[in-house]
Design an enzyme around this catalytic site. Structure first.
Site: not given
Ligand code: NAD
Length: 498
Positions: A192, A244-245, A249, A267, A302
């Site tokens: 996704k 992502g954030s 997460g 991550e 990131c």
């Protein structure tokens, strides 16, 4: 890398580029079952690009069922590692042949400069796919030395259905960091992409089919957090790999725990410290590197070096050099091959970054930047911005901004620098600049970060190195042979021989 061409070439090519917005499920492009779509806009000028399938639970169910069917049928999971390798290498070759088209899609959808997508994102994605393709027929199990009445092996087996949920800052590359090892290991994957950048993932799915990936082995579902949430709650997904954030997460980890305890790999964010000691071997180089560390990709990285910690005696010199280096990162039109930085992904992200700039104006000293710029008819472009914080506890020195905003902090001793570097919730990356080997060893050992650079920042792109974080930056690692084990189960087989 193909010849870069000029802006007219890219603008013309953009006008005729075919855009696929349907989901790719079980080997075919399909509309969402409800028929619902959302619009993907280009951050370059705010123009609508494509109507994209808004996948809901019913579509996720179809993709997961196709993945499960293909996995259990063994059309991918049970073929030889050499056969999987051949398909993945062919896919990588097709991505290479389509580099210009895919790079343009990526730039249109994400606002990244075309020089970056042709020279970084696409080569990086292809390299990742080739690296795991090449690795997979060189993985060995173990035969422990045991009681000779027995014979035993320890082997790796694919997990089954892997869901990959990824962000918008490096759409294809972040996806490849998940699907390349997961597919190489024999899993079936449901990817996704971010709702902000779905187009490149959708395009490469057809190339995967062309390369020989059996139907159902690689599906792409589109949509926002609801689609990701459905994957995280799905009881027939064996593993969810997320980039992502931290907020999302944490939610994914909870959903995994409350559904089928699927494996969870996260991550997440960072607030990485780039420490420059007074005995730095090359201050102008450290300044150029510090500017690249935060301003490349508009700071939407990131592992960006978003905190520059500088020892007091060289602070003035380094800051002077840094201000000069920052000028190189003024944004330009993303389809101009001369542009080094481009657009911020969307107005939501721009507003978030601008709010932090406002906070910074109250709690620190603005040294440069801080203003939005209008290019290509929109104001989604932001000047490279640098603050000098007199308090290491300032919010802009501790919270992830995810934009082109650098906070400089002056320190006196190495101990103080390490304490500041380690004080945030994150632990993704760090760097130390020094000519003294003891200082370097001391710092690299004590910095709580998954990657530590010495006298450089984020320069070597090499798949041999695991990438991921300590603390709230996540768990597990992308890249390297270690990433493969995230997508396999270990099986101990013990046989009585007599
Ligand atoms: P995000 O967490 O908002 O979204 C990431 C993905 O999760 C998207 O595909 C989104 O649709 C999906 N999602 C949103 N809500 C969800 C939910 N409730 N359940 C499941 N999926 C959901 O992050 P973003 O804004 O796309 O990316 C920025 C963040 O990603 C930053 O924090 C950045 O540091 C981090 N990031 C980390 C790495 C790394 O390797 N550590 C790399 C790139 C980005």
């Amino acid at each position: 890398m193909p010849e870069l061409k000029d802006q007219t070439y890219w603008l013309e090519k953009a006008r005729t580029l075919p855009l696929e917005g349907r989901a790719f499920i079980d080997g075919a492009y399909v509309d969402a079952q409800s028929g619902a779509t959302f619009t993907s806009y280009s951050p370059i000028d705010g123009a609508p690009l494509a109507a994209v399938a808004q996948c809901a639970s019913a579509d996720i169910d179809l993709a997961v069922a196709a993945a499960r069917r293909s996995f259990e049928a063994g059309v991918w999971s049970a073929i030889s590692a050499q056969a999987r390798k051949a398909v993945l290498l062919k896919w990588a070759q097709l991505l290479e042949t389509h580099t210009r088209e895919l790079a343009l899609l990526e730039s249109l959808d994400s606002g990244k400069p075309i020089a970056d997508t042709t020279g970084g994102d696409l080569p990086g994605t292809i390299y990742c796919l080739r690296w795991f393709a090449e690795l997979i027929d060189k993985v060995h199990g173990e035969v422990p030395a045991i009681d000779p009445q027995f014979f035993g092996t320890v082997t790796h087996q694919p997990l089954g259905v892997v869901a990959a949920v990824v962000p918008w800052n490096y759409p294809l590359l972040m996806a490849a960091w998940k699907f390349a090892p997961a597919l190489a290991a024999g899993n079936s994957v449901v990817l996704k992409p971010s709702e902000k950048t779905p187009l490149s993932a959708l395009r490469i799915a057809a190339l995967g089919l062309q390369a020989g990936l059996p139907a159902g082995v690689f599906s792409v579902v589109c949509g926002d957090g609801q689609a990701g949430r459905a994957l995280s709650l799905h009881t027939d997904v064996d593993c969810i790999a997320f980039t992502g954030s931290g907020k999302v997460g944490r939610e994914i980890a909870k959903n995994a725990a409350s559904s089928n305890l699927k494996r969870v790999w996260l991550e997440l964010g960072g607030k990485s410290a780039n420490i420059v000691m007074a005995d730095c071997p090359d201050i102008p180089q450290a300044a150029r590197s510090a500017a690249a560390a935060i301003f490349a990709n508009m700071g939407q990285v990131c592992s960006a070096g978003s905190r520059l910690l500088v020892q007091r005696s060289i602070a003035d010199t380094l800051i002077t050099e840094l201000l000069q280096a920052a000028e190189h990162y003024q944004p330009g039109h993303p389809l101009d091959p001369a542009s080094v930085t481009g657009a911020i992904i969307d107005s939501v992200q721009l507003d978030q970054v601008c709010r932090y700039i406002e906070i910074g104006e109250h709690e620190a000293q603005l040294l440069t930047g801080g203003r939005t710029l209008t290019l290509a008819g929109t104001g989604a472009y932001l000047q490279p911005t640098i603050f000098l914080a007199h308090d290491a506890n300032a919010r802009i020195a501790n919270e992830e901004i995810f934009g082109p905003v650098l906070t400089v902090i002056v320190f006196d001793t190495l101990d103080e620098a390490i304490a500041i570097a380690n004080q945030t919730e994150y632990g993704l990356a760090a760097a130390i600049w020094s000519s003294d080997i003891s200082t370097v060893h001391n710092a690299t050992r004590r910095l709580k970060a998954g990657t530590v650079w010495v006298n450089c920042y984020d320069e070597l792109v090499d798949m041999n190195f695991p990438f991921g974080g300590f603390k709230a930056s996540g768990n597990g690692r992308d890249n390297s042979a270690h990433a493969l084990s995230k997508y396999t189960e270990l099986k101990s087989t013990i046989q009585r021989c007599r």
